[in-house]
Design a protein around this motif. Sequence first.
Motif, PDB file in Angstrom:
ATOM      1  N   ASN A 461       6.536 -50.019 -48.386  1.00  0.00           N
ATOM      2  CA  ASN A 461       6.000 -49.028 -48.858  1.00  0.00           C
ATOM      3  C   ASN A 461       6.772 -48.287 -50.026  1.00  0.00           C
ATOM      4  OD1 ASN A 461       3.652 -49.911 -47.712  1.00  0.00           O
ATOM      5  ND2 ASN A 461       3.693 -48.605 -46.143  1.00  0.00           N
ATOM      6  N   ARG A 462       7.857 -47.996 -49.348  1.00  0.00           N
ATOM      7  CA  ARG A 462       8.862 -47.199 -50.288  1.00  0.00           C
ATOM      8  C   ARG A 462       9.247 -47.883 -51.432  1.00  0.00           C
ATOM      9  NH1 ARG A 462      11.852 -42.540 -49.518  1.00  0.00           N
ATOM     10  NH2 ARG A 462      14.047 -42.592 -50.224  1.00  0.00           N
ATOM     11  N   LEU A 463       9.498 -49.098 -51.216  1.00  0.00           N
ATOM     12  CA  LEU A 463       9.979 -49.749 -52.638  1.00  0.00           C
ATOM     13  C   LEU A 463       8.927 -49.966 -53.505  1.00  0.00           C
ATOM     14  CD1 LEU A 463      12.128 -51.740 -53.875  1.00  0.00           C
ATOM     15  CD2 LEU A 463      11.434 -53.699 -52.283  1.00  0.00           C
ATOM     16  N   ARG A 464       7.749 -50.235 -52.970  1.00  0.00           N
ATOM     17  CA  ARG A 464       6.622 -50.259 -54.118  1.00  0.00           C
ATOM     18  C   ARG A 464       6.288 -49.207 -54.726  1.00  0.00           C
ATOM     19  NH1 ARG A 464       4.503 -54.030 -50.134  1.00  0.00           N
ATOM     20  NH2 ARG A 464       3.774 -52.341 -48.645  1.00  0.00           N
ATOM     21  N   ARG A 465       6.408 -48.123 -53.945  1.00  0.00           N
ATOM     22  CA  ARG A 465       6.567 -46.582 -54.548  1.00  0.00           C
ATOM     23  C   ARG A 465       7.343 -46.505 -55.657  1.00  0.00           C
ATOM     24  NH1 ARG A 465       4.154 -41.357 -53.435  1.00  0.00           N
ATOM     25  NH2 ARG A 465       3.478 -42.227 -51.313  1.00  0.00           N
ATOM     26  N   ALA A 466       8.783 -46.876 -55.358  1.00  0.00           N
ATOM     27  CA  ALA A 466       9.918 -46.942 -56.162  1.00  0.00           C
ATOM     28  C   ALA A 466       9.457 -47.744 -57.599  1.00  0.00           C
ATOM     29  CB  ALA A 466      11.196 -47.174 -55.562  1.00  0.00           C
ATOM     30  N   LEU A 467       9.060 -48.955 -57.461  1.00  0.00           N
ATOM     31  CA  LEU A 467       8.871 -49.670 -58.699  1.00  0.00           C
ATOM     32  C   LEU A 467       7.795 -49.121 -59.455  1.00  0.00           C
ATOM     33  CD1 LEU A 467       8.852 -53.299 -56.689  1.00  0.00           C
ATOM     34  CD2 LEU A 467      10.383 -52.366 -58.542  1.00  0.00           C
ATOM     35  N   LEU A 468       6.600 -48.783 -58.735  1.00  0.00           N
ATOM     36  CA  LEU A 468       5.664 -48.066 -59.425  1.00  0.00           C
ATOM     37  C   LEU A 468       6.171 -46.733 -60.478  1.00  0.00           C
ATOM     38  CD1 LEU A 468       2.609 -48.229 -60.397  1.00  0.00           C
ATOM     39  CD2 LEU A 468       2.250 -46.570 -58.278  1.00  0.00           C
ATOM     40  N   TYR A 469       7.006 -45.949 -59.740  1.00  0.00           N
ATOM     41  CA  TYR A 469       7.527 -45.029 -60.441  1.00  0.00           C
ATOM     42  C   TYR A 469       8.319 -45.255 -61.704  1.00  0.00           C
ATOM     43  CZ  TYR A 469       5.817 -41.188 -57.635  1.00  0.00           C
ATOM     44  OH  TYR A 469       4.960 -40.018 -57.067  1.00  0.00           O
ATOM     45  N   ASP A 630      14.048 -38.712 -60.732  1.00  0.00           N
ATOM     46  CA  ASP A 630      13.363 -39.581 -59.732  1.00  0.00           C
ATOM     47  C   ASP A 630      14.616 -40.422 -59.089  1.00  0.00           C
ATOM     48  OD1 ASP A 630      10.883 -38.403 -59.132  1.00  0.00           O
ATOM     49  OD2 ASP A 630      10.060 -39.776 -60.618  1.00  0.00           O
ATOM     50  N   ASN A 631      14.583 -40.685 -57.863  1.00  0.00           N
ATOM     51  CA  ASN A 631      15.718 -41.288 -57.201  1.00  0.00           C
ATOM     52  C   ASN A 631      14.926 -42.903 -57.003  1.00  0.00           C
ATOM     53  OD1 ASN A 631      13.752 -40.950 -55.163  1.00  0.00           O
ATOM     54  ND2 ASN A 631      15.179 -40.817 -53.510  1.00  0.00           N
ATOM     55  N   CYS A 632      14.074 -43.281 -57.835  1.00  0.00           N
ATOM     56  CA  CYS A 632      13.569 -44.764 -57.498  1.00  0.00           C
ATOM     57  C   CYS A 632      14.303 -45.791 -57.893  1.00  0.00           C
ATOM     58  CB  CYS A 632      12.250 -44.820 -58.308  1.00  0.00           C
ATOM     59  SG  CYS A 632      12.740 -44.728 -60.318  1.00  0.00           S
ATOM     60  N   VAL A 634      17.558 -45.660 -57.324  1.00  0.00           N
ATOM     61  CA  VAL A 634      18.639 -45.981 -56.053  1.00  0.00           C
ATOM     62  C   VAL A 634      17.786 -46.700 -54.865  1.00  0.00           C
ATOM     63  CG1 VAL A 634      19.588 -44.652 -54.174  1.00  0.00           C
ATOM     64  CG2 VAL A 634      19.505 -43.607 -56.478  1.00  0.00           C
ATOM     65  N   VAL A 635      16.597 -46.543 -54.659  1.00  0.00           N
ATOM     66  CA  VAL A 635      15.673 -47.142 -53.828  1.00  0.00           C
ATOM     67  C   VAL A 635      15.777 -48.814 -53.905  1.00  0.00           C
ATOM     68  CG1 VAL A 635      13.602 -47.705 -52.599  1.00  0.00           C
ATOM     69  CG2 VAL A 635      14.568 -45.053 -52.818  1.00  0.00           C
ATOM     70  N   ILE A 636      15.489 -49.032 -55.313  1.00  0.00           N
ATOM     71  CA  ILE A 636      15.311 -50.563 -55.954  1.00  0.00           C
ATOM     72  C   ILE A 636      16.649 -51.067 -55.750  1.00  0.00           C
ATOM     73  CG2 ILE A 636      15.225 -51.872 -57.922  1.00  0.00           C
ATOM     74  CD1 ILE A 636      12.966 -49.488 -58.831  1.00  0.00           C
ATOM     75  N   ASP A 637      17.701 -50.459 -56.037  1.00  0.00           N
ATOM     76  CA  ASP A 637      19.190 -51.047 -55.886  1.00  0.00           C
ATOM     77  C   ASP A 637      19.309 -51.429 -54.499  1.00  0.00           C
ATOM     78  OD1 ASP A 637      19.254 -50.914 -58.622  1.00  0.00           O
ATOM     79  OD2 ASP A 637      20.516 -48.957 -58.616  1.00  0.00           O
ATOM     80  N   GLN A 638      18.950 -50.391 -53.800  1.00  0.00           N
ATOM     81  CA  GLN A 638      19.570 -50.664 -52.047  1.00  0.00           C
ATOM     82  C   GLN A 638      18.604 -51.945 -51.830  1.00  0.00           C
ATOM     83  OE1 GLN A 638      18.480 -47.218 -50.090  1.00  0.00           O
ATOM     84  NE2 GLN A 638      20.409 -46.167 -50.527  1.00  0.00           N
ATOM     85  N   THR A 652      16.557 -43.781 -46.147  1.00  0.00           N
ATOM     86  CA  THR A 652      17.748 -42.838 -46.489  1.00  0.00           C
ATOM     87  C   THR A 652      17.415 -41.345 -46.211  1.00  0.00           C
ATOM     88  OG1 THR A 652      18.409 -44.474 -47.991  1.00  0.00           O
ATOM     89  CG2 THR A 652      19.594 -42.377 -48.056  1.00  0.00           C
ATOM     90  N   PRO A 653      18.030 -40.723 -45.261  1.00  0.00           N
ATOM     91  CA  PRO A 653      17.531 -39.296 -45.057  1.00  0.00           C
ATOM     92  C   PRO A 653      17.945 -38.246 -46.092  1.00  0.00           C
ATOM     93  CG  PRO A 653      19.661 -39.875 -43.713  1.00  0.00           C
ATOM     94  CD  PRO A 653      19.000 -41.100 -44.535  1.00  0.00           C
ATOM     95  N   ASN A 654      18.968 -38.517 -46.975  1.00  0.00           N
ATOM     96  CA  ASN A 654      19.197 -37.486 -47.904  1.00  0.00           C
ATOM     97  C   ASN A 654      18.878 -37.555 -49.253  1.00  0.00           C
ATOM     98  OD1 ASN A 654      20.575 -39.982 -48.580  1.00  0.00           O
ATOM     99  ND2 ASN A 654      22.741 -38.793 -49.288  1.00  0.00           N
ATOM    100  N   LEU A 655      17.712 -38.644 -49.232  1.00  0.00           N
ATOM    101  CA  LEU A 655      17.002 -38.862 -50.671  1.00  0.00           C
ATOM    102  C   LEU A 655      15.679 -38.131 -50.635  1.00  0.00           C
ATOM    103  CD1 LEU A 655      17.552 -42.578 -51.336  1.00  0.00           C
ATOM    104  CD2 LEU A 655      18.676 -40.616 -52.424  1.00  0.00           C
ATOM    105  N   PRO A 656      15.390 -37.368 -51.560  1.00  0.00           N
ATOM    106  CA  PRO A 656      14.056 -36.521 -51.390  1.00  0.00           C
ATOM    107  C   PRO A 656      12.973 -37.249 -51.931  1.00  0.00           C
ATOM    108  CG  PRO A 656      15.260 -35.999 -53.540  1.00  0.00           C
ATOM    109  CD  PRO A 656      16.214 -36.663 -52.623  1.00  0.00           C
ATOM    110  N   PRO A 657      11.871 -37.282 -51.510  1.00  0.00           N
ATOM    111  CA  PRO A 657      10.656 -38.005 -51.876  1.00  0.00           C
ATOM    112  C   PRO A 657      10.335 -37.813 -53.380  1.00  0.00           C
ATOM    113  CG  PRO A 657       9.843 -36.075 -50.755  1.00  0.00           C
ATOM    114  CD  PRO A 657      11.420 -36.011 -50.658  1.00  0.00           C
ATOM    115  N   PHE A 658       9.874 -38.904 -54.003  1.00  0.00           N
ATOM    116  CA  PHE A 658       9.747 -39.034 -55.386  1.00  0.00           C
ATOM    117  C   PHE A 658       8.247 -39.049 -55.708  1.00  0.00           C
ATOM    118  CE2 PHE A 658       9.263 -43.296 -54.598  1.00  0.00           C
ATOM    119  CZ  PHE A 658      10.546 -43.707 -53.940  1.00  0.00           C
TER     120      PHE A 658
END
Length: 658
Positions: A461-469, A630-632, A634-638, A652-658
Motif C-alpha cells: 500500500n505504501r509503495l502504490r501510494r508512492a508510485l501514484l504520487y 515528498d519522499n515517494c 525514497v520509498v520506490i528506491d527502497q 521507515t519510522p523517520n519518513l513523514p507521510p506523503f
Amino acid sequence: MIMLVSSGLVGALNLLYNLAIAHRLGAAGFGQASAIYTVLMLLSAVHLSFQLLCSKFVARCDSLPEKLAIYRYFHRRAWIYGLGFGLALFYSRSLISSYLNLPSPNYIILLAVATVFFIPLGARRGLMQGLYDFRQLASNFVLEVVVKVGGAFLVLALGWGVGGVIAAVVASIVLAYVCSGPKRDLLGEPRDHLPLPAALSEGVQASLFFAGQVIINNLDIILVKHFFAATEAGVYAAVALVGRVVYMLSWSVVSSMFPFSAGVRSEEQGSRAVLGTALTLVIAITGLFTLAVWAAPAQVWQILLGSGFPLNQGGSYQALLVLYAATTGIYSLSVVLMSYEISRKIGNVSWVQLGFSAAIVAGIYLFHRTLHDVIMVQTVLMTALLASVSVPFLWVEIYKRPVPVLTPQMQGSLTKVRRVNEEEVISEFLKSEFYQREFDRYREAFCDIVTRPDLSSQADNRLRRALLYRRRGRLWREIPADTEWWEVGLQSSDLRRIRVFPRDQWRKHSDHNYYLLHTAERIASSISQSSDAFIAKLRSLSTELAHTQAAGHGAGGTVLLIGLDEASALTIVEGNHRMTAAALLSPDDAHVPFRFLCGFSPHMMDCCWYQTDLSTLLRYAKNSVTWLFDNCQVVIDQALQNKPEREAIPMTPNLPPF
C-alpha cells in the motif's frame, strides 16, 4: 471590446486636443482651461449617476415598454437637475472664478450652459448602455470628442484663446445630447408601473459613488490651481493628461461590465467571468501605459507640449508622469471592484470611496510643498482604498463561496453501495495511470503489485501510494483529509450532474460549463472533422469501448468521483476520457461500463478540482510546493533494492507521510 476600441480613439483624440491647446495656450492658459473643464468633470458625478441608474434598471427589465418607461423617468429628472446645477453655476460664477484665479467669470457662464445639457445626456447614455447598444454609445462618445477637438482647432486658429476652447466644449456636449435620442423603434407607450423599488436608495448610492469618483479624479487639479502658480498648475494639468487617458480606457471596461453584471441574476459563474475579464483588461491597460510613460524619452514631452512648459517644475516631469499613471491604475482596479458590487447589490463601497476622497482633499491641503507631494498623497491613499475594497471581496470569495446549484433536471438517485478505504482507491487510481511514461522504469518490476494488488499488505500500500504520487501527488493532496470513499451506483439521471476535470484540454471543449453531457455534446459536434490529438484520443477510446461492449468483454474499469454529498454535483478526477468516450457512444448509458468510487467531504469546496477560485488555487499552489519535497522516490528506491523480499520491507519510522 467596442467600448474599449472607441475609448482608445476618444482617448487619443482627447490627448491630441489637450496637447494642441497646451502647445498654443502655454502652461498658464492651459492651466486655466483645464481648471474650468475640471469643474464640469466634478459635475459628471450627477451625469454618471443618471447613466448608471438608468442602465442598471433598464438591463434588469425584460420588456421594452418597461425599459422605455424607466428611461423617461430618469430623463425628466435629469433635466430638473441639469437646470438646477446650471443656475447654481451661473449665480456663483464670481466666487468660482476668484477661487480658481480666472481672469473672467464668463468662462463659468459657458460652463453653466454645458451643464444644463450634460446631466440629461447621462440618462440618454444610460439607456444605450442598459440596452447593450454599445455601438451607438461608442459613436456618441466619439461624436462628442470630434466636435470638441475640431471646434478647439478652429477657435484657436481664430485666436479666441481660453474662451473659445470652452465654447467648443459646450458645442460638443449640446450636439452629443441632440444626437443621442432613442431610436424610432423604442418610441412606444411606456408602462405605468415602474419596477423601481430601490430607486431612491440606489440613487443615493450612485450619487455618493460618483461624487467620490470625480473628487478623486479631478479635485487635485482644482487644488493645485489654487495653491500653485499658474505655470506649475499648467505642468500638473499636463501630467494629469496621462492619468485621464488611463482612467478613460479603464472606465470603458467598467461601463461595459456593469449592465452585464447587473443583468446576471443567479449565474454566479457568469458574473465572475465578467469581473475577471474586466480586472484583466484594466491591469493590462494600466501596465502598458505606465511602462510606455516610463520608457518615453524626456525630449518627447518637450516636443509635444512646446516651449511654454518648463518641465523641470516640481521635480522630474517624467517621474511625475510615471507616478501619476501608476496611481490612476491602482484606483482603476478599485473602481472595477466597487462597480461590480454596486451592480449586484446596494453596498457600502460608495461611503468608503467618499471617505477616501475627503482624505485626499485633506492630505493635499496638508502636503503641497511640491507637485510630487501632491501625487504621493494620492498614491498612498489609493493603495489603501484598493486594499480596503479588496479584503472584503476576497473574504466573500474565500469563506462564502456558493455551492454548485443543481437544477431539478440534474437531481439524481445516487446510492451508496459499500464503504471503501483509501488504499483501495489509490490502487484503482494507479491501475488506471500505470501505462503513463512516468512509470516506464517501474512497470516490469511492480506489475504484479499494481495489477493484482494485495490491500492487506502495508508495504505494498505504501509503495502504490508512492508510485501514484510520482504523477498525481499534487492532485491527491487537494482531496480533503476527512474524505470518505464509497463505491456508488449511478443511474442515467445522475449523469446530468457529473462534471469533467476542470483543467487542460477540457477547458477548451467544455465552454466553461464542465458538465459531462454538455461537454460530450460539444465534442460530438466537431469530432468528425477535427484533427486535434485530444479529439483523436476520444475517438479511439469510443471505438475501443464499442468493440469491447459488442464482444461482451468485461467492464471499462473504475472511475473516481468527488463531491460534497450524494445530492451535490460530482467531478471526475480519474476517468474523464473514458466517461466522455462512453457519452459519445450513448449519453444515457455512459455509466454502464464502469465501476464508480466516490469521495465525499463537507470540505470538498476547498478542493480546486471541485470548486476553482482564488482561495483554492492558492491552496493548490501551496500543496504543489509541498509535493516537490515528498519522499515517494525514497520509498520506490527502497522497494527496487529489496524487490525479492518486498513483503518484508519495513515501515521507515523517520519518513513523514506523503
